[in-house]
Design an enzyme around this catalytic site. Structure first.
Site, short mmCIF file in Angstrom:
data_model
loop_
_atom_site.label_atom_id
_atom_site.label_comp_id
_atom_site.label_asym_id
_atom_site.label_seq_id
_atom_site.Cartn_x
_atom_site.Cartn_y
_atom_site.Cartn_z
N ASN A 265 1.16 -3.55 -4.19
CA ASN A 265 1.04 -2.32 -3.41
C ASN A 265 0.62 -2.66 -2.00
O ASN A 265 -0.37 -3.36 -1.78
CB ASN A 265 -0.03 -1.40 -4.02
N GLU A 266 1.38 -2.17 -1.07
CA GLU A 266 1.02 -2.27 0.35
C GLU A 266 0.47 -3.65 0.73
O GLU A 266 -0.69 -3.79 1.12
CB GLU A 266 0.02 -1.17 0.73
N GLU B 109 5.86 6.60 -0.50
CA GLU B 109 4.66 7.44 -0.53
C GLU B 109 4.60 8.24 0.76
O GLU B 109 4.88 7.72 1.83
CB GLU B 109 3.38 6.60 -0.54
N HIS C 98 -7.90 13.07 -1.95
CA HIS C 98 -6.52 13.03 -1.47
C HIS C 98 -5.71 14.05 -2.25
O HIS C 98 -5.76 14.09 -3.48
CB HIS C 98 -5.92 11.63 -1.63
#
Ligand code: GLA
Length: 572
Positions: free
Chosen positions: A141-142, A295, A346
């Protein structure tokens, strides 16, 4: 057209999963990114896996016609891993070794982390490579976590040997004659750890290049494992932020589709301009492959230290803009807003309030809208902006003539000017074939290679229009200043020579009625003609005919109308 988001069922009891799939169907969700942060649940202790819950999730999603973008969970090692392998925890430049307790606690160069990454990726690939729900692999991820530990030092030295071949060449490239930094053995070279005063910019730049390559080798290793067991496309999700040490052109050649995570921080038109920027970058990096919005925030802007809600309808409008610019899907972080944990505030596609909410209704409407849309054919761009991560990193040098020189900010400003005029724009690397573009813009491309200069010169000679702005072409690939007058590499092409920069403390009037800001220069004409001047009559914008084309030089930061005037001179 994919629609969906990160789905983290491990955070919820199984009866919630049933509501999840019911609501996903209602919202026409057809792709769920699963398992991004599930390592501790998948492998509760070293080498002991528990796939039961994921089997049930995969089957449930498949039974409901929802495909899975299955992640390898290596961005989030479990607590047992850090305790067993403290040497694999990342070390900051100041020497602080981090502990688990958040995410991204790993050193990509630590052998134990690589072993553990391969083991969990292999186990997932063997188990789900043939599962009918698996539509895509989402590695890690990222990518972007950097470390400064001794493992990194060893790997960095090997990388440097490969790049520079000899210590003499490295000493020369890094100008180690300055401040007594001459290296007489490879073992003396460290990652750029915290030091007394300014670090050497060439050292910093090579470390970013090295980090990009080290992270990429971790990605490749997993991709190749996944490909053995499945035929699905393999990719990862880029962070669209200025701090990432990823060379996106290089990386994009290694992924089957480009995935971006994009979080806007401006309301209204500003947010739409940010969407256009990110989407144009992603499409350009993909170079003909598909790209996907992996995303985005859910109906929210991500401002420093928090999130702010978007106005009703704004989320839909932005999502459609990604699609219009070529996205093959619109995904979100995340499906259901978490009740606890570090990101409990979030927004989710299903917010804390539940499905009876404005946000879920807008999400479901968006899903239905997208399900009826064919993929868009983005307009063919006649304009391109040069994008080079290495040049961006070089401009993050902490010791420039003045603070505030920022490649990405300059590029975004120019892109926004084109966007406001409704001009479709691509991004290109300075060494790409750019002959098909009518106009190419080069905002503050500080570092450039001789090969790229030759490419740009051939483009202009062949009839192209090149618009170069201040602080471009200044340094060579080792961040050494190109001598003889600025902008060193581009003097001949631009027909100008600059002896001194004159950064500004306020706006200055220009002869076309617009204003310059931030930066100015004493520009001498060595073949070019001034098209806009400063108040003292000195050239602010110049034009130089070269072969069948022309090159403009813009020696200050133009306002929107000033930029529009130059674009008009170039025929836009
Ligand atoms: C990133 C990450 C997600 C989540 C979001 C929101 O894009 O990939 O896991 O943290 O940011 O902050």
């Amino acid at each position: 057209m994919y629609f969906g988001g990160d789905y983290n069922p491990e955070q919820w009891p199984e009866d919630v999963w049933l509501e999840d799939v019911r609501l996903m169907r209602e919202a026409k969700v057809n792709l769920a990114t699963v398992g991004v942060f599930s390592w501790a649940r998948l492998e509760p202790s070293a080498g002991v896996c528990d796939f039961g819950w994921l089997d049930r999730v995969m089957d449930l999603l498949h039974d409901n016609d929802i495909q899975v973008n299955l992640a390898t969970p290596t961005a989030c090692p479990p607590p047992w891993f850090g305790l067993a392998h403290p040497d694999a925890m990342p070390v900051r430049a100041d020497g602080t070794r981090l502990t688990h307790g958040s995410r991204d606690t790993y050193c990509v160069n630590a052998p134990a982390y690589r072993v553990a990454s391969r083991r969990i990726a292999t186990a997932l690939a063997e188990r789900y490579g043939a599962h009918p729900a698996t539509a895509m692999w989402h590695v890690h991820n990222e990518y972007g976590t950097t470390c400064h530990c001794d493992h990194c030092a060893t790997a960095f030295r090997a990388w440097l040997r490969d790049r520079h071949k000899s210590l003499d060449a490295l000493n020369d490239a890094w100008t180690t004659a300055f401040w007594s930094q001459h290296y007489s053995a490879w073992e003396q070279i460290m990652p750029p750890r915290t030091t007394q005063y300014r670090s050497n910019p060439a050292h910093l730049l090579d470390y970013r290049r090295f980090c990009s390559d080290a992270l990429l080798s971790h990605y490749r290793e997993q991709r190749d494992i996944l490909r053995v067991h499945g035929r699905q496309p393999v990719t990862t999700n880029y962070v669209m932020a200025g701090w990432t040490p990823l060379d996106h052109w290089k990386w994009s050649a290694e992924v089957d589709l480009v995935g971006i995570d994009h979080y806007t921080d401006e309301p209204g038109d500003g947010g739409l301009a940010q969407v256009a920027f990110a989407a144009d970058l992603a499409r350009s990096w993909a170079r003909g492959k598909p790209w996907l919005l992996m995303e985005q925030g859910v109906a929210a802007m991500y401002v420093p230290d928090g999130t702010l809600p978007l106005e009703p309808g704004e989320h839909t409008r932005r999502s459609l803009e990604y699609v219009a610019r070529g996205a093959t899907g619109v995904l979100h972080f995340q499906w259901r807003a978490s009740q606890g944990g570090a990101e409990q505030w979030h927004q989710g596609m299903v917010p804390h309030a539940g499905a009876d909410s404005r946000v879920f209704r807008e999400i479901a409407d968006l899903g239905r809208t997208l399900s009826a849309l064919p993929p868009a054919e983005p307009a063919e761009a006649e304009v391109a902006i040069l994008w080079d991560d290495e040049a961006a990193w070089a401009l993050r040098n902490p010791a420039l003539p003045v603070a505030g020189l920022d490649f990405r900010a300059s590029v975004e400003q120019v892109h926004r000017g084109l966007w406001q005029r409704g001009l479709a724009t691509d991004f290109v690397h300075p060494s790409h074939d750019i002959s098909r573009y009518r106009v190419v813009l080069m905002p503050s491309l500080y570092l450039i290679s001789d090969e790229a200069v030759a490419n740009l010169t051939a483009y202009v000679e062949g009839g192209g229009a090149l618009i170069v702005s201040y602080f471009s072409g200044i340094a060579d690939p080792d961040t050494r200043v190109r001598l003889g007058g600025y902008p060193g590499a581009l003097r001949d092409l631009l027909g100008v020579r600059v002896e001194e920069f004159r950064p500004l403390t306020g706006p200055v009037a220009l002869s076309d009625g617009t204003a310059g800001a931030f930066w100015s220069e004493s520009v001498q004409l060595t073949g070019a003609t001034a098209t806009v001047t400063y108040a003292d009559g000195g050239p602010a914008v110049t034009w130089h005919q070269v072969g069948a084309g022309a090159a403009w030089y813009v020696s200050t930061k133009l306002d929107a109308s000033g930029l529009a005037n130059v674009l008009a001179q170039a025929g836009l």
